[in-house]
Write a protein that holds these residues in place. Sequence first.
Motif, mmCIF file in Angstrom:
data_model
loop_
_atom_site.group_PDB
_atom_site.id
_atom_site.type_symbol
_atom_site.label_atom_id
_atom_site.label_comp_id
_atom_site.label_asym_id
_atom_site.label_seq_id
_atom_site.Cartn_x
_atom_site.Cartn_y
_atom_site.Cartn_z
ATOM 1 N N HIS A 8 0.856 -1.187 0.000
ATOM 2 C CA HIS A 8 0.000 0.000 0.000
ATOM 3 C C HIS A 8 0.894 1.241 0.000
ATOM 4 O O HIS A 8 1.810 1.355 0.819
ATOM 5 C CB HIS A 8 -0.925 -0.010 1.231
ATOM 6 N N GLU A 27 1.857 3.821 3.128
ATOM 7 C CA GLU A 27 2.340 3.193 4.358
ATOM 8 C C GLU A 27 3.866 3.127 4.332
ATOM 9 O O GLU A 27 4.471 2.044 4.269
ATOM 10 C CB GLU A 27 1.702 1.785 4.493
ATOM 11 N N ARG A 68 -2.819 4.884 -1.144
ATOM 12 C CA ARG A 68 -2.950 3.441 -0.865
ATOM 13 C C ARG A 68 -2.770 2.637 -2.156
ATOM 14 O O ARG A 68 -1.953 1.740 -2.239
ATOM 15 C CB ARG A 68 -4.323 3.170 -0.240
ATOM 16 N N HIS A 80 2.928 -3.421 6.790
ATOM 17 C CA HIS A 80 1.839 -2.464 6.547
ATOM 18 C C HIS A 80 1.768 -1.432 7.655
ATOM 19 O O HIS A 80 2.456 -1.535 8.675
ATOM 20 C CB HIS A 80 0.501 -3.205 6.481
ATOM 21 N N GLU A 81 0.875 -0.438 7.442
ATOM 22 C CA GLU A 81 0.584 0.527 8.487
ATOM 23 C C GLU A 81 -0.916 0.737 8.594
ATOM 24 O O GLU A 81 -1.645 0.673 7.600
ATOM 25 C CB GLU A 81 1.268 1.856 8.185
HETATM 26 ZN ZN LIG Z 1 -1.571 -1.824 4.173
#
Ligand SMILES: [Zn+2]
Length: 339
Positions: free
Chosen positions: A114, A117, A153, A198-199
């Motif tokens: 994404h 992130e 994203r 991820h974040e």
């Molecule tokens: Zn993510």
Amino acid sequence: MLLRMDRDRPAELPAGLPGWLNRVSRRRFLALSGGGAALAAFVAACSGDSRPTDPTTDLEATPASQPPTPTPEPVFAAGVESFSLMAGTQWETPGVAIHTGLPGSRVMVFGGVHGNEPGGWLAAEEIARCRPRNGSLIVMPRLNRLSTQAMVRTIDGFGDLNRSYPGNPDSPLPMQRMAAEVVKVAQRYRPRWLFDLHESWMFYNERGANGGTAFIGQTLSSGGAAATIPLLQQTVQSVNSRISQREQFTLRTNIGGQPSGAPAAGSTPRPTATPSSTALPGSVTPQLAGGTTSLGFGRWVEGCTPVLIEMGQYGQDEGRRAELHTMLVRTAMERLEML
Ligand SMILES: [Zn+2]
């Protein structure tokens, strides 16, 4: 199987291999294959096929109660191999495979799935500089590269890579095609562990009574078999002992992931999921939009335990988020005796 060794001609590669592999140089391919047995395992892994079977022979030779023989663990020849996914397209993005030439675990790391992130891809780029002492480390730091550059994203029309596995090479959505390439790379290297960085926005431990899909920061989610859980517990414990109270990580097991099967001999029973981990917040929901998250990788890559790490962005700066991602992966590799 013989590989032609003419100096100026490419080796004859087995039929049915993915297109990107046919672009791998002869020298690189030979280094990768290591030898006859490794090559056979490698080809089987790439084609998703196994040895030819004769049903009658199999029935006679194998008692029904005996589990299938697992494919031998590959050991890749020492060296650093650079490769590209979706080569020659605007979505092209690099990967690196660092092989020690020694038996050991194989760890694969995804960043930039994404684009908004950055803690994840900054960490993945740092981890790609690690030099393990055994096994192999494979890193693809910016899988949705154009979206990382746009800091969104995913760019409109690309599709969501983390809802696209195992992907489709004929899809009009580029991230569906990327997912198919990522799965091929994973089938080639057969990682035992996959860390997808991820974040999230808020922190899981600050979710309050109502929770919500944005509150998943500072978690590790895994759908791996019970035998894989102790290593993740030890990793979280070790990291938590070195960081602040607010930064503490929570391990969420039994999420998404692998099909159920008999537990490995000597393994401890699978822990029951906590009530909070059964309602799966957005970014790790396994079945959406015609594909799954990376937590499904155990279905396509034999012996792979996927782990999805979410870092909270709220009140935690980018540098620290990358540092914590790196610390988690490095600590797991230390536990695997790779560092
Ligand atoms: Zn993510």
